[in-house]
Design a protein around this motif. Structure first.
Motif, mmCIF file in Angstrom:
data_model
loop_
_atom_site.group_PDB
_atom_site.id
_atom_site.type_symbol
_atom_site.label_atom_id
_atom_site.label_comp_id
_atom_site.label_asym_id
_atom_site.label_seq_id
_atom_site.Cartn_x
_atom_site.Cartn_y
_atom_site.Cartn_z
ATOM 1 N N THR A 1 -176.981 -6.983 0.228
ATOM 2 C CA THR A 1 -176.793 -6.263 1.496
ATOM 3 C C THR A 1 -177.341 -4.839 1.412
ATOM 4 O OG1 THR A 1 -174.529 -5.906 0.742
ATOM 5 C CG2 THR A 1 -174.834 -7.520 2.476
ATOM 6 N N GLY A 2 -178.108 -4.565 0.349
ATOM 7 C CA GLY A 2 -178.764 -3.260 0.252
ATOM 8 C C GLY A 2 -177.875 -2.144 -0.258
ATOM 9 N N ILE A 3 -176.755 -2.491 -0.907
ATOM 10 C CA ILE A 3 -175.864 -1.453 -1.452
ATOM 11 C C ILE A 3 -176.155 -1.310 -2.950
ATOM 12 C CG2 ILE A 3 -173.450 -0.766 -1.820
ATOM 13 C CD1 ILE A 3 -172.749 -2.654 0.588
ATOM 14 N N ASP A 4 -176.495 -0.070 -3.362
ATOM 15 C CA ASP A 4 -176.845 0.163 -4.766
ATOM 16 C C ASP A 4 -175.609 0.274 -5.639
ATOM 17 O OD1 ASP A 4 -179.499 0.182 -4.226
ATOM 18 O OD2 ASP A 4 -179.658 2.373 -4.051
ATOM 19 N N SER A 5 -175.734 -0.194 -6.864
ATOM 20 C CA SER A 5 -174.610 -0.085 -7.794
ATOM 21 C C SER A 5 -175.132 0.056 -9.215
ATOM 22 C CB SER A 5 -173.714 -1.317 -7.689
ATOM 23 O OG SER A 5 -174.424 -2.490 -8.026
ATOM 24 N N ILE A 6 -174.220 0.527 -10.073
ATOM 25 C CA ILE A 6 -174.495 0.589 -11.515
ATOM 26 C C ILE A 6 -173.447 -0.286 -12.176
ATOM 27 C CG2 ILE A 6 -174.412 2.098 -13.548
ATOM 28 C CD1 ILE A 6 -175.263 4.396 -11.825
ATOM 29 N N VAL A 7 -173.853 -1.197 -13.050
ATOM 30 C CA VAL A 7 -172.889 -2.016 -13.782
ATOM 31 C C VAL A 7 -172.815 -1.521 -15.229
ATOM 32 C CG1 VAL A 7 -172.288 -4.341 -14.595
ATOM 33 C CG2 VAL A 7 -173.310 -4.066 -12.324
ATOM 34 N N LEU A 8 -171.581 -1.265 -15.707
ATOM 35 C CA LEU A 8 -171.368 -0.813 -17.086
ATOM 36 C C LEU A 8 -170.610 -1.878 -17.855
ATOM 37 C CD1 LEU A 8 -170.097 2.818 -16.381
ATOM 38 C CD2 LEU A 8 -172.434 2.067 -16.899
ATOM 39 N N GLU A 9 -171.132 -2.276 -18.994
ATOM 40 C CA GLU A 9 -170.487 -3.320 -19.802
ATOM 41 C C GLU A 9 -170.319 -2.818 -21.238
ATOM 42 O OE1 GLU A 9 -169.023 -6.468 -19.651
ATOM 43 O OE2 GLU A 9 -168.901 -6.206 -21.820
ATOM 44 N N ALA A 10 -169.113 -2.957 -21.772
ATOM 45 C CA ALA A 10 -168.817 -2.462 -23.122
ATOM 46 C C ALA A 10 -169.526 -3.273 -24.207
ATOM 47 C CB ALA A 10 -167.299 -2.493 -23.351
ATOM 48 N N ARG A 11 -169.723 -4.560 -23.962
ATOM 49 C CA ARG A 11 -170.296 -5.428 -25.001
ATOM 50 C C ARG A 11 -171.806 -5.564 -24.849
ATOM 51 N NH1 ARG A 11 -166.653 -7.612 -28.818
ATOM 52 N NH2 ARG A 11 -164.601 -7.719 -27.871
ATOM 53 N N SER A 12 -172.417 -6.286 -25.786
ATOM 54 C CA SER A 12 -173.866 -6.498 -25.726
ATOM 55 C C SER A 12 -174.190 -7.658 -24.785
ATOM 56 C CB SER A 12 -174.399 -6.829 -27.124
ATOM 57 O OG SER A 12 -173.908 -8.100 -27.510
ATOM 58 N N ARG A 13 -175.448 -7.732 -24.396
ATOM 59 C CA ARG A 13 -175.898 -8.844 -23.553
ATOM 60 C C ARG A 13 -175.679 -10.177 -24.278
ATOM 61 N NH1 ARG A 13 -181.942 -9.872 -20.942
ATOM 62 N NH2 ARG A 13 -181.438 -11.912 -20.064
ATOM 63 N N ASP B 1 -173.449 -2.340 -23.868
ATOM 64 C CA ASP B 1 -173.023 -1.467 -24.973
ATOM 65 C C ASP B 1 -172.602 -0.079 -24.485
ATOM 66 O OD1 ASP B 1 -173.779 -3.398 -27.125
ATOM 67 O OD2 ASP B 1 -175.789 -3.057 -26.295
ATOM 68 N N ALA B 2 -172.016 -0.008 -23.296
ATOM 69 C CA ALA B 2 -171.544 1.287 -22.773
ATOM 70 C C ALA B 2 -170.232 1.636 -23.487
ATOM 71 C CB ALA B 2 -171.331 1.206 -21.267
ATOM 72 N N ALA B 3 -170.156 2.855 -24.018
ATOM 73 C CA ALA B 3 -168.950 3.260 -24.763
ATOM 74 C C ALA B 3 -168.213 4.356 -23.996
ATOM 75 C CB ALA B 3 -169.348 3.763 -26.142
ATOM 76 N N HIS B 4 -166.969 4.583 -24.378
ATOM 77 C CA HIS B 4 -166.134 5.664 -23.815
ATOM 78 C C HIS B 4 -166.160 5.673 -22.283
ATOM 79 C CE1 HIS B 4 -166.186 6.889 -27.950
ATOM 80 N NE2 HIS B 4 -167.502 7.107 -27.914
ATOM 81 N N VAL B 5 -166.032 4.511 -21.691
ATOM 82 C CA VAL B 5 -166.051 4.445 -20.224
ATOM 83 C C VAL B 5 -164.711 4.970 -19.695
ATOM 84 C CG1 VAL B 5 -166.254 2.914 -18.225
ATOM 85 C CG2 VAL B 5 -167.609 2.460 -20.289
ATOM 86 N N ALA B 6 -164.776 5.921 -18.759
ATOM 87 C CA ALA B 6 -163.548 6.490 -18.192
ATOM 88 C C ALA B 6 -163.748 6.758 -16.707
ATOM 89 C CB ALA B 6 -163.196 7.790 -18.914
ATOM 90 N N VAL B 7 -162.725 6.487 -15.909
ATOM 91 C CA VAL B 7 -162.819 6.759 -14.468
ATOM 92 C C VAL B 7 -162.077 8.059 -14.161
ATOM 93 C CG1 VAL B 7 -163.038 4.315 -13.903
ATOM 94 C CG2 VAL B 7 -160.785 5.352 -13.846
ATOM 95 N N VAL C 1 -167.448 8.314 -12.808
ATOM 96 C CA VAL C 1 -167.265 7.503 -14.008
ATOM 97 C C VAL C 1 -168.053 8.150 -15.135
ATOM 98 C CG1 VAL C 1 -167.640 5.229 -15.071
ATOM 99 C CG2 VAL C 1 -167.003 5.372 -12.660
ATOM 100 N N GLU C 2 -167.408 8.274 -16.293
ATOM 101 C CA GLU C 2 -168.078 8.797 -17.482
ATOM 102 C C GLU C 2 -168.337 7.664 -18.450
ATOM 103 O OE1 GLU C 2 -166.088 13.203 -17.799
ATOM 104 O OE2 GLU C 2 -165.885 11.842 -19.508
ATOM 105 N N PHE C 3 -169.459 7.715 -19.119
ATOM 106 C CA PHE C 3 -169.720 6.720 -20.166
ATOM 107 C C PHE C 3 -170.811 7.228 -21.107
ATOM 108 C CE2 PHE C 3 -173.824 4.813 -18.819
ATOM 109 C CZ PHE C 3 -173.940 5.328 -17.532
ATOM 110 N N THR C 4 -170.866 6.609 -22.262
ATOM 111 C CA THR C 4 -171.898 6.944 -23.230
ATOM 112 C C THR C 4 -172.778 5.719 -23.417
ATOM 113 O OG1 THR C 4 -170.308 8.376 -24.316
ATOM 114 C CG2 THR C 4 -172.279 7.841 -25.568
ATOM 115 N N ALA C 5 -174.088 5.922 -23.320
ATOM 116 C CA ALA C 5 -175.027 4.818 -23.553
ATOM 117 C C ALA C 5 -176.187 5.368 -24.367
ATOM 118 C CB ALA C 5 -175.530 4.241 -22.236
ATOM 119 N N ALA C 6 -176.579 4.644 -25.379
ATOM 120 C CA ALA C 6 -177.663 5.059 -26.274
ATOM 121 C C ALA C 6 -177.464 6.498 -26.758
ATOM 122 C CB ALA C 6 -179.021 4.890 -25.571
ATOM 123 N N GLY C 7 -176.208 6.830 -27.067
ATOM 124 C CA GLY C 7 -175.912 8.144 -27.643
ATOM 125 C C GLY C 7 -175.791 9.281 -26.641
ATOM 126 N N LEU C 8 -176.073 9.001 -25.355
ATOM 127 C CA LEU C 8 -175.993 10.072 -24.357
ATOM 128 C C LEU C 8 -174.780 9.878 -23.453
ATOM 129 C CD1 LEU C 8 -179.713 10.297 -23.184
ATOM 130 C CD2 LEU C 8 -178.466 11.935 -24.625
#
Ligand code: APR
Ligand code: PHB
Length: 386
Positions: A20-32, A118-124, A134-141
């Motif tokens: 429906t044209g709504i943008d989103s970001i998906v964060l997943e703690a585990r690997s693909r 592999d998103a780490a330290h995910v916090a709302v 939402v805060e998260f760490t990915a690839a060290g950033l």
């Protein structure tokens, strides 16, 4: 929109929104690899199949999934077929949850929408305000993403539900004094349909993933150590519990996967707080006996996607405000069915034999009354989304 968790609920929500044209970001703690290989349930209700089709991810399911028009209920050494097609005009699709996940991940990557494994330290943050993030760490950033809404699709052990003040939520829970030991075996299913068996040694279930792969479960103690279950013991116990007077035998083969699944009924009310909406296992858990976990997740995000679409189309928050209420009415009916199937088929450690006789009487009733069989069938193929 930020979606936390790439299970069936998070990924399907992302797909419905992107349509429906709504943008989103998906964060997943585990690997693909982890999410695509994790063996889970495998029964899709009629309506879940339609939702996946409409979401544009049904093609492989239609090719490789197995359409089933009934199940067998087995007790006192005999099997009794519940004919879904005759009782409801519908059926179910056997298609593994990790296959649904693979199809949804592929669709996500094709859409170009963000998906971080592999998103780490995910916090709302600030979910009660109009500017959540939402805060998260990915690839060290470390990133901080501002958004309109957050979807908590992070399962029972996720961070979204616990981030809501406890005083704003009520949890309803029931645990069961047993678990399921599940195996995936390289062997052709010995029955064309699922067999749910009540046996005095405990429940057993024959399911499948393909014409060459059998999925089997047996009731065991909660937190049963797998070390106590060498392959021969598993096959011996399954053969005993699924045996019947017509000489039925399981086909045995190499065991590819073994796991123990705890059994729990859980519901949180409401399923929303401020700009955070919970969906799937983050909001509710059912014991697997009714095969409803993935279907509930699919139903939740369908309701949520429509409410979000209404908001972005018209500015109205009416459907969003009613999200929890719209879901919970059906969630409780599905809870009831999953609890009922569980109490119908499992060995209960009670003294005196009352439950044993009550279970056999109920199974006998379902096998001989069209009304009783129809009640089971309409719940199994799936209650309508209102
Ligand atoms: N940050 C990001 N992701 C997280 C976090 C976190 N803090 N915590 C958990 N996750 C991820 C998990 O790794 C998992 O991939 O959220 C995902 C939740 O997926 P599921 O547990 O599959 O839950 P859901 O999508 O609601 O689907 C419900 O899954 O558990 C089965 O039987 C259940 O079939 C049902 C279905
Ligand atoms: C499965 O195939 O994994 C399965 C089938 C039916 C259930 C639960 C799990 O009730």
């Amino acid at each position: 929109m930020v979606i936390i968790g790439a299970g069936p609920s998070g990924l399907l929500l992302g797909q419905l929104l992107s349509q429906t044209g709504i943008d989103s970001i998906v964060l997943e703690a585990r690997s693909r690899e982890y999410v695509e290989q994790r063996v889970r349930a495998g029964v899709l209700e009629h309506q879940s199949v339609e939702i996946l089709d409409a979401a544009g991810v049904g093609a492989r399911m239609r090719r490789e999934g197995l359409l089933h028009q009934g199940i067998e209920l087995q007790f006192s050494g005999a099997a009794h077929r519940i004919d879904f097609a005759a009782l409801t005009g519908r059926g179910v699709m056997i298609y593994g949850q990790q296959e649904v996940i693979k199809d949804l991940v592929a669709a996500r990557l094709a859409s170009g929408q963000a998906l971080h494994f592999d998103a780490a330290h995910v916090a709302v943050r600030d979910v009660a305000s109009d500017a959540p993030s939402v805060e998260f760490t990915a690839a060290g950033l470390t990133h901080r993403v501002r958004c309109d809404f957050i979807a908590g699709c992070d399962g029972f052990h996720g961070i979204c539900r616990p981030s809501i003040p406890a005083s704003a939520l009520t949890c309803y829970e029931r645990s069961y004094p047993f678990a399921w030991l599940g195996i995936l075996a390289e062997a052709p299913p010995a029955s064309p349909e699922l067999v749910y068996a009540r046996h005095q040694r405990g429940f057993a279930l024959l399911s499948m993933r393909s014409p060459h792969t059998t999925r089997l479960y047996l009731q065991c103690a909660p937190e049963e150590p797998l070390a106590q279950w060498p392959d021969e013991r598993i096959w011996g116990e399954l053969q005993t519990r699924l045996s019947r007077s017509d000489g039925f035998r399981l086909n045995e083969g190499p065991i590819q996967q073994k796991s123990v699944t705890p059994m729990r009924s859980f519901v949180v009310e409401p399923m929303q707080y401020g700009r955070l909406y919970l969906a799937g296992d983050a909001a509710h858990i059912v014991p697997p006996t009714g095969a409803k976990g993935m279907n509930l997740a699919i139903a939740d995000v369908r309701v949520l996607a429509r409410a979000l679409a209404q908001f972005y189309r018209t500015g109205s928050t009416e459907a969003l405000a009613g999200y929890s209420q719209a879901c919970l009415r059906r969630v409780w009916k599905v809870q009831r069915f999953s609890w009922w199937m569980t109490m119908l088929l499992h060995r209960l450690e009670e003294a005196g034999g009352f439950d044993e006789r009550r279970q056999i009487a109920e199974l006998d009733y379902i096998s001989s009354s069209r009304a009783a069989a129809q009640s089971l069938a309409e719940n199994y193929v799936g209650l309508p989304l209102e």
